[in-house]
Scaffold this motif. Structure first.
Motif, PDB file in Angstrom:
ATOM      1  N   ASN A   1       0.747  -0.736  -0.338  1.00 25.47           N
ATOM      2  CA  ASN A   1      -0.275   0.314   0.179  1.00 25.47           C
ATOM      3  C   ASN A   1       0.728   1.108  -0.041  1.00 25.47           C
ATOM      4  O   ASN A   1       0.923   2.036  -1.016  1.00 25.47           O
ATOM      5  N   ALA A   2       1.490   0.995   0.855  1.00 29.56           N
ATOM      6  CA  ALA A   2       2.905   2.358   0.502  1.00 29.56           C
ATOM      7  C   ALA A   2       3.717   2.288  -0.533  1.00 29.56           C
ATOM      8  O   ALA A   2       3.475   4.044  -0.989  1.00 29.56           O
ATOM      9  N   LEU A   3       4.210   1.723  -1.007  1.00 26.91           N
ATOM     10  CA  LEU A   3       4.839   2.377  -2.300  1.00 26.91           C
ATOM     11  C   LEU A   3       3.971   2.257  -3.018  1.00 26.91           C
ATOM     12  O   LEU A   3       4.305   2.559  -3.795  1.00 26.91           O
ATOM     13  N   ASN A   4       2.549   1.298  -3.413  1.00 30.37           N
ATOM     14  CA  ASN A   4       1.580   2.080  -4.419  1.00 30.37           C
ATOM     15  C   ASN A   4       1.256   3.588  -3.963  1.00 30.37           C
ATOM     16  O   ASN A   4       0.901   4.751  -5.016  1.00 30.37           O
ATOM     17  N   ARG A   5       1.199   4.417  -2.751  1.00 30.77           N
ATOM     18  CA  ARG A   5       0.533   4.960  -2.081  1.00 30.77           C
ATOM     19  C   ARG A   5       1.422   6.676  -2.342  1.00 30.77           C
ATOM     20  O   ARG A   5       1.080   7.368  -2.986  1.00 30.77           O
ATOM     21  N   THR A   6       2.830   6.566  -2.506  1.00 32.39           N
ATOM     22  CA  THR A   6       4.196   7.026  -1.545  1.00 32.39           C
ATOM     23  C   THR A   6       3.739   7.817  -3.829  1.00 32.39           C
ATOM     24  O   THR A   6       4.192   9.473  -3.426  1.00 32.39           O
ATOM     25  N   PRO A   7       4.754   7.172  -4.604  1.00 33.49           N
ATOM     26  CA  PRO A   7       5.575   8.306  -5.927  1.00 33.49           C
ATOM     27  C   PRO A   7       4.204   8.342  -6.370  1.00 33.49           C
ATOM     28  O   PRO A   7       3.123   8.209  -6.297  1.00 33.49           O
ATOM     29  N   LEU A   8       4.909   9.767  -7.299  1.00 36.05           N
ATOM     30  CA  LEU A   8       3.839  10.466  -7.687  1.00 36.05           C
ATOM     31  C   LEU A   8       3.012   9.691  -8.904  1.00 36.05           C
ATOM     32  O   LEU A   8       1.863   9.869  -8.846  1.00 36.05           O
ATOM     33  N   ALA A   9       2.987   8.549  -9.627  1.00 41.73           N
ATOM     34  CA  ALA A   9       2.695   7.255 -10.549  1.00 41.73           C
ATOM     35  C   ALA A   9       3.536   6.080  -9.752  1.00 41.73           C
ATOM     36  O   ALA A   9       4.439   5.971  -9.531  1.00 41.73           O
ATOM     37  N   VAL A  10       2.630   4.958 -10.081  1.00 41.74           N
ATOM     38  CA  VAL A  10       3.189   3.783 -10.121  1.00 41.74           C
ATOM     39  C   VAL A  10       2.550   3.066 -11.855  1.00 41.74           C
ATOM     40  O   VAL A  10       2.263   3.359 -12.435  1.00 41.74           O
ATOM     41  N   LEU A  11       3.472   2.089 -11.825  1.00 36.23           N
ATOM     42  CA  LEU A  11       3.350   1.892 -13.329  1.00 36.23           C
ATOM     43  C   LEU A  11       3.339  -0.068 -13.472  1.00 36.23           C
ATOM     44  O   LEU A  11       3.541  -0.423 -12.503  1.00 36.23           O
ATOM     45  N   ASN A  12       2.611  -0.728 -14.180  1.00 36.55           N
ATOM     46  CA  ASN A  12       1.533  -1.474 -14.617  1.00 36.55           C
ATOM     47  C   ASN A  12       2.719  -2.291 -15.886  1.00 36.55           C
ATOM     48  O   ASN A  12       2.323  -1.723 -16.641  1.00 36.55           O
ATOM     49  N   VAL A  13       3.520  -3.262 -15.841  1.00 39.98           N
ATOM     50  CA  VAL A  13       3.692  -3.609 -16.985  1.00 39.98           C
ATOM     51  C   VAL A  13       3.736  -4.874 -17.008  1.00 39.98           C
ATOM     52  O   VAL A  13       3.920  -6.020 -16.389  1.00 39.98           O
ATOM     53  N   SER A  14       2.281  -5.228 -18.368  1.00 37.10           N
ATOM     54  CA  SER A  14       2.003  -6.481 -18.929  1.00 37.10           C
ATOM     55  C   SER A  14       3.022  -8.196 -18.812  1.00 37.10           C
ATOM     56  O   SER A  14       3.809  -7.171 -19.384  1.00 37.10           O
ATOM     57  N   ARG A  15       2.726  -8.804 -18.444  1.00 37.00           N
ATOM     58  CA  ARG A  15       3.989  -9.659 -19.452  1.00 37.00           C
ATOM     59  C   ARG A  15       3.742 -10.053 -20.842  1.00 37.00           C
ATOM     60  O   ARG A  15       2.495  -9.719 -21.434  1.00 37.00           O
ATOM     61  N   GLU A  16       4.361 -10.572 -21.114  1.00 36.30           N
ATOM     62  CA  GLU A  16       4.076 -10.123 -22.734  1.00 36.30           C
ATOM     63  C   GLU A  16       2.634 -11.052 -23.461  1.00 36.30           C
ATOM     64  O   GLU A  16       2.271 -10.920 -23.862  1.00 36.30           O
ATOM     65  N   SER A  17       2.885 -12.343 -23.359  1.00 30.32           N
ATOM     66  CA  SER A  17       1.547 -13.388 -23.079  1.00 30.32           C
ATOM     67  C   SER A  17       0.519 -13.020 -22.447  1.00 30.32           C
ATOM     68  O   SER A  17      -0.701 -13.036 -23.256  1.00 30.32           O
TER      69      SER A  17
ATOM     70  N   GLY B   1      -4.479  -9.497 -24.368  1.00 27.63           N
ATOM     71  CA  GLY B   1      -5.549  -8.511 -23.519  1.00 27.63           C
ATOM     72  C   GLY B   1      -6.456  -9.016 -22.323  1.00 27.63           C
ATOM     73  O   GLY B   1      -6.443 -10.267 -22.450  1.00 27.63           O
ATOM     74  N   TYR B   2      -7.157  -8.352 -22.089  1.00 23.34           N
ATOM     75  CA  TYR B   2      -7.802  -8.622 -20.854  1.00 23.34           C
ATOM     76  C   TYR B   2      -7.581  -9.875 -19.967  1.00 23.34           C
ATOM     77  O   TYR B   2      -8.560 -10.093 -19.285  1.00 23.34           O
ATOM     78  N   SER B   3      -6.271  -9.150 -20.052  1.00 23.56           N
ATOM     79  CA  SER B   3      -5.275  -9.476 -18.328  1.00 23.56           C
ATOM     80  C   SER B   3      -4.972  -8.535 -17.003  1.00 23.56           C
ATOM     81  O   SER B   3      -3.456  -8.257 -17.339  1.00 23.56           O
ATOM     82  N   PRO B   4      -5.321  -7.953 -16.357  1.00 20.81           N
ATOM     83  CA  PRO B   4      -5.197  -6.870 -16.083  1.00 20.81           C
ATOM     84  C   PRO B   4      -4.386  -7.735 -14.468  1.00 20.81           C
ATOM     85  O   PRO B   4      -4.775  -8.533 -13.805  1.00 20.81           O
ATOM     86  N   ALA B   5      -3.639  -7.445 -14.153  1.00 20.83           N
ATOM     87  CA  ALA B   5      -2.243  -8.041 -12.788  1.00 20.83           C
ATOM     88  C   ALA B   5      -3.540  -8.111 -11.606  1.00 20.83           C
ATOM     89  O   ALA B   5      -4.228  -6.665 -11.692  1.00 20.83           O
ATOM     90  N   THR B   6      -2.742  -8.177 -11.272  1.00 20.82           N
ATOM     91  CA  THR B   6      -3.147  -7.808 -10.190  1.00 20.82           C
ATOM     92  C   THR B   6      -2.686  -6.690  -9.001  1.00 20.82           C
ATOM     93  O   THR B   6      -3.456  -5.547  -8.429  1.00 20.82           O
ATOM     94  N   ARG B   7      -1.688  -6.156  -9.535  1.00 20.27           N
ATOM     95  CA  ARG B   7      -1.054  -4.599  -9.196  1.00 20.27           C
ATOM     96  C   ARG B   7      -2.058  -3.279  -9.657  1.00 20.27           C
ATOM     97  O   ARG B   7      -2.415  -2.856  -8.949  1.00 20.27           O
ATOM     98  N   VAL B   8      -2.591  -3.681 -10.841  1.00 14.80           N
ATOM     99  CA  VAL B   8      -3.476  -3.247 -11.312  1.00 14.80           C
ATOM    100  C   VAL B   8      -4.286  -2.390 -10.316  1.00 14.80           C
ATOM    101  O   VAL B   8      -4.997  -1.414  -9.893  1.00 14.80           O
ATOM    102  N   PHE B   9      -5.837  -3.499  -9.681  1.00 16.95           N
ATOM    103  CA  PHE B   9      -5.887  -3.096  -8.653  1.00 16.95           C
ATOM    104  C   PHE B   9      -5.693  -3.427  -7.233  1.00 16.95           C
ATOM    105  O   PHE B   9      -5.981  -1.803  -6.514  1.00 16.95           O
ATOM    106  N   GLU B  10      -4.371  -3.188  -7.000  1.00 17.04           N
ATOM    107  CA  GLU B  10      -3.753  -3.007  -5.764  1.00 17.04           C
ATOM    108  C   GLU B  10      -3.207  -1.427  -5.623  1.00 17.04           C
ATOM    109  O   GLU B  10      -3.728  -0.862  -5.020  1.00 17.04           O
ATOM    110  N   ALA B  11      -3.412  -1.110  -6.936  1.00 14.18           N
ATOM    111  CA  ALA B  11      -2.385  -0.035  -6.539  1.00 14.18           C
ATOM    112  C   ALA B  11      -3.983   1.135  -6.750  1.00 14.18           C
ATOM    113  O   ALA B  11      -3.710   2.019  -6.326  1.00 14.18           O
TER     114      ALA B  11
END
Length: 364
Positions: free
Chosen positions: A252-268, A273-283
């Motif tokens: 939570n602190a890692l997501n909340r503190t920076p100006l922005a956070v990045l999600n980079v999906s695995r290539e596959s 598509g249609y595969s949001p990683a957990t970090r999308v919703f955590e962020a």
């Protein structure tokens, strides 16, 4: 089959996120099912150092059974115990005994038992089967009552159906607001952009493209790189600080503190598509301003430009960072939090799982 199901679940790990990106997903789904009156026993192997790197004790909302990672005795005892459950789940990517479990689960239980294959990496599983006509899992797919997937949308449903799946149903990642939520900023994670994700073969090049290239372009900005594996033989720009494994208690602190956070999906995942990683919703749950790589279906989950920023490459990431202000970052994060609380919680996902297990998939 009535409510209050007894569910046996074979997965990688519920209690350790160490080299186990599915941990948050498992926890959200299992806890939400428990809250709806179902009983889950989670069987996981003692493998890959996960038990030595637990980030939570055994939870009150599941029974955790850890079996030996070597030799078949432990996993076979688990299968014997699971045979009396109403629903038996084999998740993909347990890491050890996968073929044994995949073949055994469809044979367990009685006429009313539901056997589910829960694929937390459907693009990889499907690619493997398409590449090998003799893959042993091909003949097993039709033996399961249903395939649930971590994501993948229509392309994955179509592919599994073509392989003989009786039913394929995406159960997407989501938010557990009791776990991921806004917290005060933490100076340990002060930065312009943070990325959190373990180093994996089909992610590394994309992290270089979206994250490291943006860091090189913006030498006056600060970047945080969290996750296992990035500290070895990786040429990091001087403005990138590697964090190593980040415990879930700090997400939570890692997501909340920076100006922005990045999600980079695995290539596959990005390709399907249609595969949001957990970090999308955590962020989003932490009210972070999220920048994500582009993939088909993102607008099913968050509205581009209003609730999430979408980047085609590292140049786009850098441009987003340069345009962001603390105020615009805050507004994007607030909108994302409102959206996921309304539409994308694990409670909502559990309702769909329950509908399937107690209604649509029940036989006779």
């Amino acid at each position: 089959m009535a409510a209050g199901l007894n569910i046996a679940f074979f997965g990688s790990s519920l209690v350790s996120a160490y080299w186990n990106g599915a941990a948050t997903y498992y926890r959200g789904i299992v806890k939400a099912l428990h809250d709806r009156g179902h009983r889950v026993t989670f069987y996981e192997p003692d493998a890959f150092g996960r038990q030595a790197h637990r980030d939570m004790p055994d939870p009150s909302w599941a029974t955790v059974v850890v079996y030996e990672g070597e030799g078949n005795d432990g996993v076979r005892r688990g299968l014997d115990a699971a045979a009396s459950a109403d629903v038996i789940v084999k998740a993909s990517g347990v890491g050890v005994f996968d073929e044994l479990l995949e073949a055994a689960v469809p044979t367990l239980g009685g006429p009313e038992t539901l056997r589910i294959f829960w694929d937390v990496d459907a693009p990889a599983t499907l690619a493997r089967m398409h590449a090998d006509a003799n893959d042993p899992f091909r003949r097993l797919v039709p033996q399961y009552d249903a395939v649930f997937t971590y994501g993948g949308g229509p392309p994955v449903v179509k592919a599994y159906t073509a392989l003989g799946a009786r039913r394929c149903e995406p159960i997407y990642n989501a938010l557990d607001p009791s776990t991921h939520h806004p917290v005060p900023p933490d100076d340990r994670f002060a930065a312009d952009l943070a990325f959190l994700g373990n180093r994996l073969p089909d992610r590394e090049a994309r992290v270089g493209e979206f994250f490291l290239s943006a860091a090189r372009a913006l030498s006056d900005r600060t970047f945080l790189l969290g996750g296992s594996g990035w500290g070895e033989n990786v040429d990091l720009p001087p403005n990138v600080r590697p964090l190593g494994h980040v415990s879930t208690v700090d997400h939570n602190a890692l997501n909340r503190t920076p100006l922005a956070v990045l999600n980079v999906s695995r290539e596959s995942m990005a390709a399907v598509g249609y595969s949001p990683a957990t970090r999308v919703f955590e962020a989003a749950g932490a009210s972070a301003c999220l920048i994500t790589d582009d993939w088909e279906g993102i607008d099913w989950f968050l509205e581009p430009r209003r609730e999430v920023l979408v980047a085609e490459d590292g140049r786009d990431v850098a441009e987003h960072l340069q345009a962001l202000t603390p105020e615009s970052s805050r507004k994007i994060g607030e909108r994302a939090l409102k959206r996921v609380l309304a539409e994308h919680t694990y409670d909502r996902r559990a309702v769909r799982v329950e509908e399937l297990l107690t209604g649509e998939l029940v036989r006779g």
